[in-house]
Design a protein around this motif. Structure first.
Motif, mmCIF file in Angstrom:
data_model
loop_
_atom_site.group_PDB
_atom_site.id
_atom_site.type_symbol
_atom_site.label_atom_id
_atom_site.label_comp_id
_atom_site.label_asym_id
_atom_site.label_seq_id
_atom_site.Cartn_x
_atom_site.Cartn_y
_atom_site.Cartn_z
ATOM 1 N N ALA A 1 -3.998 12.378 11.146
ATOM 2 C CA ALA A 1 -4.670 12.206 9.859
ATOM 3 C C ALA A 1 -4.045 11.084 9.039
ATOM 4 C CB ALA A 1 -4.625 13.510 9.062
ATOM 5 N N ARG A 2 -2.773 10.785 9.296
ATOM 6 C CA ARG A 2 -2.106 9.745 8.510
ATOM 7 C C ARG A 2 -2.188 8.366 9.141
ATOM 8 N NH1 ARG A 2 0.563 12.174 4.522
ATOM 9 N NH2 ARG A 2 -0.258 10.402 3.408
ATOM 10 N N ILE A 3 -2.679 8.278 10.357
ATOM 11 C CA ILE A 3 -2.737 6.974 11.022
ATOM 12 C C ILE A 3 -3.607 6.008 10.215
ATOM 13 C CG2 ILE A 3 -3.574 5.753 13.083
ATOM 14 C CD1 ILE A 3 -2.617 8.132 14.745
ATOM 15 N N LYS A 4 -4.689 6.534 9.643
ATOM 16 C CA LYS A 4 -5.583 5.675 8.864
ATOM 17 C C LYS A 4 -4.899 5.159 7.598
ATOM 18 C CE LYS A 4 -9.796 7.336 10.812
ATOM 19 N NZ LYS A 4 -10.990 8.177 10.710
ATOM 20 N N CYS A 5 -4.002 5.943 7.059
ATOM 21 C CA CYS A 5 -3.229 5.490 5.894
ATOM 22 C C CYS A 5 -2.319 4.335 6.318
ATOM 23 C CB CYS A 5 -2.356 6.620 5.348
ATOM 24 S SG CYS A 5 -3.281 8.097 4.887
ATOM 25 N N ALA A 6 -1.668 4.511 7.462
ATOM 26 C CA ALA A 6 -0.684 3.529 7.927
ATOM 27 C C ALA A 6 -1.334 2.225 8.369
ATOM 28 C CB ALA A 6 0.128 4.121 9.076
ATOM 29 N N ASN B 1 -10.373 0.400 2.425
ATOM 30 C CA ASN B 1 -10.681 1.667 1.789
ATOM 31 C C ASN B 1 -10.569 2.786 2.821
ATOM 32 O OD1 ASN B 1 -11.735 3.626 0.099
ATOM 33 N ND2 ASN B 1 -13.865 3.086 0.576
ATOM 34 N N ASN B 2 -9.772 3.777 2.504
ATOM 35 C CA ASN B 2 -9.634 4.940 3.381
ATOM 36 C C ASN B 2 -10.118 6.183 2.635
ATOM 37 O OD1 ASN B 2 -8.866 6.948 5.149
ATOM 38 N ND2 ASN B 2 -6.687 6.759 4.736
ATOM 39 N N PRO B 3 -11.418 6.463 2.691
ATOM 40 C CA PRO B 3 -11.972 7.557 1.886
ATOM 41 C C PRO B 3 -11.376 8.926 2.204
ATOM 42 C CG PRO B 3 -13.639 6.683 3.415
ATOM 43 C CD PRO B 3 -12.448 5.782 3.510
ATOM 44 N N LEU B 4 -10.864 9.101 3.423
ATOM 45 C CA LEU B 4 -10.319 10.413 3.790
ATOM 46 C C LEU B 4 -9.104 10.771 2.951
ATOM 47 C CD1 LEU B 4 -10.609 10.467 7.677
ATOM 48 C CD2 LEU B 4 -12.118 11.452 5.956
ATOM 49 N N CYS B 5 -8.365 9.741 2.515
ATOM 50 C CA CYS B 5 -7.156 10.004 1.734
ATOM 51 C C CYS B 5 -7.288 9.493 0.313
ATOM 52 C CB CYS B 5 -5.966 9.353 2.443
ATOM 53 S SG CYS B 5 -4.382 9.568 1.631
ATOM 54 N N GLY B 6 -8.230 8.567 0.094
ATOM 55 C CA GLY B 6 -8.381 7.963 -1.224
ATOM 56 C C GLY B 6 -7.546 6.707 -1.400
ATOM 57 N N ASP B 7 -7.105 6.126 -0.298
ATOM 58 C CA ASP B 7 -6.311 4.898 -0.387
ATOM 59 C C ASP B 7 -7.236 3.697 -0.554
ATOM 60 O OD1 ASP B 7 -4.082 6.503 0.397
ATOM 61 O OD2 ASP B 7 -4.642 6.192 2.497
ATOM 62 N N GLU B 8 -6.916 2.851 -1.529
ATOM 63 C CA GLU B 8 -7.659 1.601 -1.715
ATOM 64 C C GLU B 8 -6.656 0.491 -1.924
ATOM 65 O OE1 GLU B 8 -10.727 1.746 -4.704
ATOM 66 O OE2 GLU B 8 -11.191 3.799 -4.124
ATOM 67 N N GLY C 1 -2.684 4.113 -3.493
ATOM 68 C CA GLY C 1 -2.784 4.893 -2.268
ATOM 69 C C GLY C 1 -1.577 5.797 -2.136
ATOM 70 N N CYS C 2 -1.548 6.517 -1.050
ATOM 71 C CA CYS C 2 -0.448 7.435 -0.800
ATOM 72 C C CYS C 2 0.795 6.651 -0.362
ATOM 73 C CB CYS C 2 -0.850 8.432 0.275
ATOM 74 S SG CYS C 2 -1.144 7.656 1.871
ATOM 75 N N ALA C 3 1.897 7.347 -0.257
ATOM 76 C CA ALA C 3 3.169 6.698 0.081
ATOM 77 C C ALA C 3 3.092 5.946 1.399
ATOM 78 C CB ALA C 3 4.281 7.742 0.136
ATOM 79 N N ILE C 4 2.421 6.534 2.388
ATOM 80 C CA ILE C 4 2.353 5.895 3.711
ATOM 81 C C ILE C 4 1.575 4.581 3.626
ATOM 82 C CG2 ILE C 4 1.494 6.134 6.091
ATOM 83 C CD1 ILE C 4 3.257 8.353 6.003
ATOM 84 N N SER C 5 0.443 4.602 2.933
ATOM 85 C CA SER C 5 -0.387 3.391 2.883
ATOM 86 C C SER C 5 0.330 2.291 2.113
ATOM 87 C CB SER C 5 -1.762 3.688 2.264
ATOM 88 O OG SER C 5 -1.640 4.061 0.910
ATOM 89 N N ARG C 6 1.005 2.649 1.039
ATOM 90 C CA ARG C 6 1.724 1.647 0.250
ATOM 91 C C ARG C 6 2.934 1.110 1.012
ATOM 92 N NH1 ARG C 6 1.643 1.739 -5.536
ATOM 93 N NH2 ARG C 6 3.899 1.912 -5.592
HETATM 94 ZN ZN ZN Z 1 -3.219 7.790 2.602
#
Ligand code: ZN
Length: 151
Positions: free
Chosen positions: A123-128, A35-42, A63-68
């Motif tokens: 900010a996107r590292i957590k998504c990745a 779970n990445n609450p900063l971006c909303g990725d789950e 999640g966002c494109a990066i997380s997926r």
């Molecule tokens: Zn994200």
């Protein structure tokens, strides 16, 4: 001619649109949600381990494109690998994404080099890294992980 950044972006968008190994793994032996609450990725990562090898690896969630894209690339990179080798790769990729380790290379890491571009965007590292943290948690027998409790 497209720039390297544009090529990388295309790879990410393509994985986001057609994620590999996306769906439920019915006979998973390990799983963990990230779970990445900063971006909303789950993202839920499910693994099947047999004879010390990752014989199944899938993810679901939103999640966002990066997380997926990162999750999609992770399942491609680690499916079929021995668990110890997968854990070594996981540690190396997390270091690279956090800007601590060696840079990734196209020869060794394939599409994953495109994700490493996030080093420039903290900010996107957590998504990745989300899917990778989730896989690490699953392998350790923990069932959830949040980017707000990992470094
Ligand atoms: Zn994200």
């Amino acid at each position: 001619m497209p720039s390297v950044e544009e090529l990388y972006q295309e790879i990410i968008l393509e994985h986001n649109k057609h994620p590999r190994n996306f769906g439920v793994l019915m006979d998973a032996t390990h799983s963990a949600s990230g779970n990445n609450p900063l971006c909303g990725d789950e993202i839920l990562v499910q693994v099947k381990i047999g004879n010390g090898r990752i014989t199944g690896l899938k993810f679901t969630g939103q999640g966002c494109a990066i997380s997926r894209a990162s999750a999609s690339m992770m399942t491609e990179a680690l499916s079929g690998k021995p668990v110890d080798q997968a854990q070594a790769t996981l540690a190396r990729i997390l270091d690279a994404l956090n800007g601590r380790g060696d840079e990734l290379t196209m020869e060794k890491d394939g599409d994953l080099v495109s994700i490493a571009g996030v080093r420039k965007f903290p900010a996107r590292i957590k998504c990745a890294t989300l899917a990778w943290h989730a896989l690490g948690a699953a392998l350790e027998g923990t069932d959830s992980v949040s980017t707000e409790s990992t470094s």
